[in-house]
Design a protein around this motif. Structure first.
Motif, PDB file in Angstrom:
ATOM      1  N   LYS A  13       0.826  -1.216   0.000  1.00 41.51           N
ATOM      2  CA  LYS A  13       0.000   0.000   0.000  1.00 41.51           C
ATOM      3  C   LYS A  13       0.859   1.264   0.000  1.00 41.51           C
ATOM      4  N   ALA A  14       2.173   1.095  -0.031  1.00 39.69           N
ATOM      5  CA  ALA A  14       3.076   2.251   0.035  1.00 39.69           C
ATOM      6  C   ALA A  14       3.024   3.057  -1.264  1.00 39.69           C
ATOM      7  N   PHE A  15       3.256   4.348  -1.140  1.00 40.81           N
ATOM      8  CA  PHE A  15       3.342   5.267  -2.264  1.00 40.81           C
ATOM      9  C   PHE A  15       4.764   5.192  -2.819  1.00 40.81           C
ATOM     10  N   VAL A  16       4.908   4.993  -4.130  1.00 37.78           N
ATOM     11  CA  VAL A  16       6.232   4.843  -4.740  1.00 37.78           C
ATOM     12  C   VAL A  16       6.472   5.993  -5.718  1.00 37.78           C
ATOM     13  N   ALA A  17       7.572   6.724  -5.493  1.00 35.63           N
ATOM     14  CA  ALA A  17       7.940   7.838  -6.365  1.00 35.63           C
ATOM     15  C   ALA A  17       9.275   7.550  -7.021  1.00 35.63           C
ATOM     16  N   ALA A  18       9.377   7.854  -8.319  1.00 34.24           N
ATOM     17  CA  ALA A  18      10.626   7.695  -9.059  1.00 34.24           C
ATOM     18  C   ALA A  18      11.139   9.065  -9.474  1.00 34.24           C
ATOM     19  N   VAL A  19      12.434   9.303  -9.220  1.00 35.02           N
ATOM     20  CA  VAL A  19      13.060  10.558  -9.632  1.00 35.02           C
ATOM     21  C   VAL A  19      14.380  10.214 -10.317  1.00 35.02           C
ATOM     22  N   GLY A  20      15.069  11.224 -10.837  1.00 38.79           N
ATOM     23  CA  GLY A  20      16.409  10.988 -11.379  1.00 38.79           C
ATOM     24  C   GLY A  20      16.469  10.884 -12.892  1.00 38.79           C
ATOM     25  N   CYS A  21      17.606  10.407 -13.388  1.00 35.21           N
ATOM     26  CA  CYS A  21      17.901  10.461 -14.825  1.00 35.21           C
ATOM     27  C   CYS A  21      16.949   9.627 -15.675  1.00 35.21           C
ATOM     28  N   ASP A  61      -4.060   4.796  -9.658  1.00 38.17           N
ATOM     29  CA  ASP A  61      -4.321   3.715 -10.609  1.00 38.17           C
ATOM     30  C   ASP A  61      -3.229   3.670 -11.673  1.00 38.17           C
ATOM     31  N   PHE A  62      -2.728   4.846 -12.028  1.00 39.11           N
ATOM     32  CA  PHE A  62      -1.645   4.936 -13.011  1.00 39.11           C
ATOM     33  C   PHE A  62      -0.589   5.896 -12.475  1.00 39.11           C
ATOM     34  N   GLY A  63       0.660   5.663 -12.858  1.00 40.92           N
ATOM     35  CA  GLY A  63       1.730   6.556 -12.416  1.00 40.92           C
ATOM     36  C   GLY A  63       1.539   7.954 -12.964  1.00 40.92           C
ATOM     37  N   GLU A  64       1.615   8.943 -12.090  1.00 43.49           N
ATOM     38  CA  GLU A  64       1.442  10.342 -12.471  1.00 43.49           C
ATOM     39  C   GLU A  64       2.802  10.911 -12.869  1.00 43.49           C
ATOM     40  N   VAL A  65       2.887  11.601 -13.988  1.00 42.29           N
ATOM     41  CA  VAL A  65       4.167  12.089 -14.506  1.00 42.29           C
ATOM     42  C   VAL A  65       4.225  13.611 -14.453  1.00 42.29           C
ATOM     43  N   HIS A  66       5.316  14.122 -13.902  1.00 40.30           N
ATOM     44  CA  HIS A  66       5.623  15.552 -13.982  1.00 40.30           C
ATOM     45  C   HIS A  66       7.059  15.652 -14.476  1.00 40.30           C
ATOM     46  N   ASP A 118       5.892  18.887  -2.858  1.00 38.36           N
ATOM     47  CA  ASP A 118       4.786  19.643  -3.469  1.00 38.36           C
ATOM     48  C   ASP A 118       3.831  18.746  -4.257  1.00 38.36           C
ATOM     49  N   TYR A 119       4.308  17.561  -4.643  1.00 42.82           N
ATOM     50  CA  TYR A 119       3.501  16.673  -5.478  1.00 42.82           C
ATOM     51  C   TYR A 119       2.826  15.554  -4.676  1.00 42.82           C
ATOM     52  N   VAL A 148       6.168  10.031 -10.967  1.00 45.15           N
ATOM     53  CA  VAL A 148       7.465  10.130 -11.653  1.00 45.15           C
ATOM     54  C   VAL A 148       7.791  11.605 -11.820  1.00 45.15           C
ATOM     55  N   LEU A 149       8.956  12.019 -11.312  1.00 42.20           N
ATOM     56  CA  LEU A 149       9.359  13.422 -11.378  1.00 42.20           C
ATOM     57  C   LEU A 149      10.647  13.568 -12.174  1.00 42.20           C
ATOM     58  N   GLY A 150      10.656  14.516 -13.106  1.00 40.04           N
ATOM     59  CA  GLY A 150      11.814  14.743 -13.948  1.00 40.04           C
ATOM     60  C   GLY A 150      12.861  15.630 -13.302  1.00 40.04           C
ATOM     61  N   ALA A 151      13.762  16.150 -14.135  1.00 44.51           N
ATOM     62  CA  ALA A 151      14.968  16.827 -13.647  1.00 44.51           C
ATOM     63  C   ALA A 151      14.687  18.076 -12.823  1.00 44.51           C
ATOM     64  N   THR A 152      13.703  18.864 -13.212  1.00 47.24           N
ATOM     65  CA  THR A 152      13.445  20.105 -12.469  1.00 47.24           C
ATOM     66  C   THR A 152      12.507  19.885 -11.289  1.00 47.24           C
ATOM     67  N   GLU A 153      11.752  18.789 -11.323  1.00 45.84           N
ATOM     68  CA  GLU A 153      10.719  18.580 -10.305  1.00 45.84           C
ATOM     69  C   GLU A 153      11.182  17.781  -9.088  1.00 45.84           C
ATOM     70  N   LYS A 154      12.291  17.037  -9.223  1.00 38.88           N
ATOM     71  CA  LYS A 154      12.646  16.063  -8.169  1.00 38.88           C
ATOM     72  C   LYS A 154      12.906  16.715  -6.818  1.00 38.88           C
ATOM     73  N   PHE A 155      13.420  17.956  -6.812  1.00 45.83           N
ATOM     74  CA  PHE A 155      13.696  18.620  -5.539  1.00 45.83           C
ATOM     75  C   PHE A 155      12.438  19.236  -4.929  1.00 45.83           C
ATOM     76  N   LYS A 156      11.303  19.124  -5.641  1.00 42.90           N
ATOM     77  CA  LYS A 156      10.031  19.640  -5.120  1.00 42.90           C
ATOM     78  C   LYS A 156       9.066  18.491  -4.834  1.00 42.90           C
ATOM     79  N   LEU A 157       9.627  17.344  -4.496  1.00 42.94           N
ATOM     80  CA  LEU A 157       8.815  16.139  -4.294  1.00 42.94           C
ATOM     81  C   LEU A 157       7.655  16.386  -3.332  1.00 42.94           C
TER      82      LEU A 157
END
Length: 442
Positions: A73-81, A119-124, A110-111, A99-108
């Motif tokens: 049930k854990a929330f899984v976030a992917a960041v990085g290259c 239901d589906f991975g959310e992409v920023h 906020d998301y 999933v957070l890209g290069a500019t968003e990863k340091f604002k985790l």
């Protein structure tokens, strides 16, 4: 306090990723999260991804599965290259929520809303051209060593590399901020700082990636050498064309910078270097190694090398092998070439079969063992300074000398994070070096 959520981190890839993971973790702790080990049950798992090799991509799915086994049930976030290069691919992995890209990863923070699974991975994910600002980072893992980020991104166009696509243009931290971070680290009883970045020799490009050089890499090391409370500073990896003689000479006389250089070569064939669009020829590499040996005969010199690049014939490979065999270097990091999407090399002719790549990799790794052994043997009987680490490995404590010789002695917890003058006596069966104590330093 009972309502505080638990977050765990898993970092794939380089020292730079480790420094950024630590910064993201501190940000989340400021937002009310408690950090726990990845092997523990957590409310959120954050995976900092890498895309340098094919294996790093595959590892991501394995890490997600591991997190889901710990808490489905854990929330899984992917960041990085990898998250920047292929966000949709990561978002489609079962269990991934964000999933957070290069500019968003340091604002985790906020998301994140209520940490309920999607239901589906959310992409920023931004266009990489938007990654034109700098975020300083440093990591504190075990108590003996910290990774300090001084630079990010790369303007080079090496034909095999996705890093510019994943991290954007070259940009540097302000000198004042680097010194502030180094001072903060020194106050936490950490004895060694490793400078890290994508292309740290390029240090000095303005905060927003402009071409006006505020400071040079030489000025950076000169100022860091003055920071009080730091016992050791180590340069992680620096391009041969950017490692200037002035820097080598300064390190040789430095108070804190250690005689250890890691210098990517990638190929000992000028033909292959040209195909790779590297910014030097092998003659430049020879000059750098000779200069280091001239002023620091005991220095450790590590080398990155890629085998199996498109167009690399047996003759090209043997040219590289003999070039390195004849050179006074200390160890190799061997990379087997793997095709990466959206790189020039992926479309090149002369593809090297997988079994040939594997054979060449095995030969180079054998050469590395031989080189490390010869370097260690050259250090026997000398007095060095060792910094002991915190892990008890089968009844022994290990540490590294200033010139990166791995030493061992029977486990004693009082030695953790202490510096000692030692004499190197003999090489053990596992390849590390036995030692005699001379005196305690710190």
């Amino acid at each position: 306090m009972e309502n505080r959520k638990k977050v765990a981190f898993y970092t794939l890839g380089c020292k730079l990723n480790f420094s950024e993971t630590s910064t993201i973790a501190r940000n989340l702790q400021d937002e009310g999260f408690d950090r726990v080990d990845f092997e523990e049950v957590a409310d959120m798992y954050v995976i900092n991804t890498c895309s340098v090799t094919e294996n790093a991509d595959k590892q991501f799915k394995q890490v997600v599965r591991k997190a889901m086994k710990l808490n489905d049930k854990a929330f899984v976030a992917a960041v990085g290259c990898y998250a920047q290069l292929k966000p949709e691919e990561l978002a489609s992995v079962d269990g991934v929520d964000l999933v957070l890209g290069a500019t968003e990863k340091f604002k985790l923070a906020d998301y994140i809303n209520d940490l309920s699974k999607n239901d589906f991975g959310e992409v920023h994910s931004c266009e990489i051209a938007e990654a034109d600002f700098y975020v300083g980072s440093y990591s504190i893992g075990d108590r003996t060593r910290a990774f300090l980020k001084v630079q990010d991104g790369c303007d080079y166009k090496c034909t095999y590399c996705t890093i510019p696509l994943a991290r954007g243009i070259s940009r540097s931290d302000e000198l004042e901020n680097v010194l502030k971070n180094a001072s903060e680290i020194s106050k936490q009883n950490i004895k060694e700082i490793v400078l890290t970045g994508v292309n740290i020799g390029d240090y000095g490009k303005g905060e927003f990636g402009n071409k006006k050089h505020e400071h040079t890499f030489l000025e950076l090391v000169q100022e860091l050498d003055k920071v009080e409370g730091i016992e050791r500073l180590r340069i992680s990896s620096i391009e041969p064309n950017l490692l200037k003689n002035e820097t080598i000479e300064f390190v040789s006389k430095s108070r804190t910078f250690v005689p250890h250089f890691h210098i990517p070569l990638q190929s000992g064939s000028n033909d292959i270097l040209k195909l790779m669009k590297r910014r030097y020829q092998r003659e430049v590499y020879t000059e750098r190694v000779n200069k280091i040996r001239e002023v620091m005969p005991h220095a450790c010199i590590g080398v990155d090398v890629i085998v199996g690049f498109p167009g690399e014939t047996d003759e090209h490979f043997l040219e590289t092998y003999h070039f390195l065999n004849d050179m006074d270097i200390s160890y190799l990091h061997v990379f087997t070439y793997s095709e990466r999407d959206n790189t020039e090399a992926a479309a090149m002719e002369g593809v090297v079969p997988g079994n040939v790549r594997a054979k060449r990799s095995k030969m180079m790794r054998g050469l590395s063992v031989k080189k490390r052994r010869a370097f260690y043997e050259s250090q026997l009987g000398t007095n060095r300074t060792v910094l002991f680490e915190s892990e008890n490995k089968e009844g022994y404590i290990h540490g590294f000398t200033e010139n990166y010789v791995k030493v061992k002695t029977p486990w004693n917890p009082e030695l953790v994070n202490t510096l000692h003058e030692i004499n190197l006596t003999k090489i053990d069966e596992d390849g590390s070096v036995r030692m005699d104590f001379i005196s305690a330093l710190v």
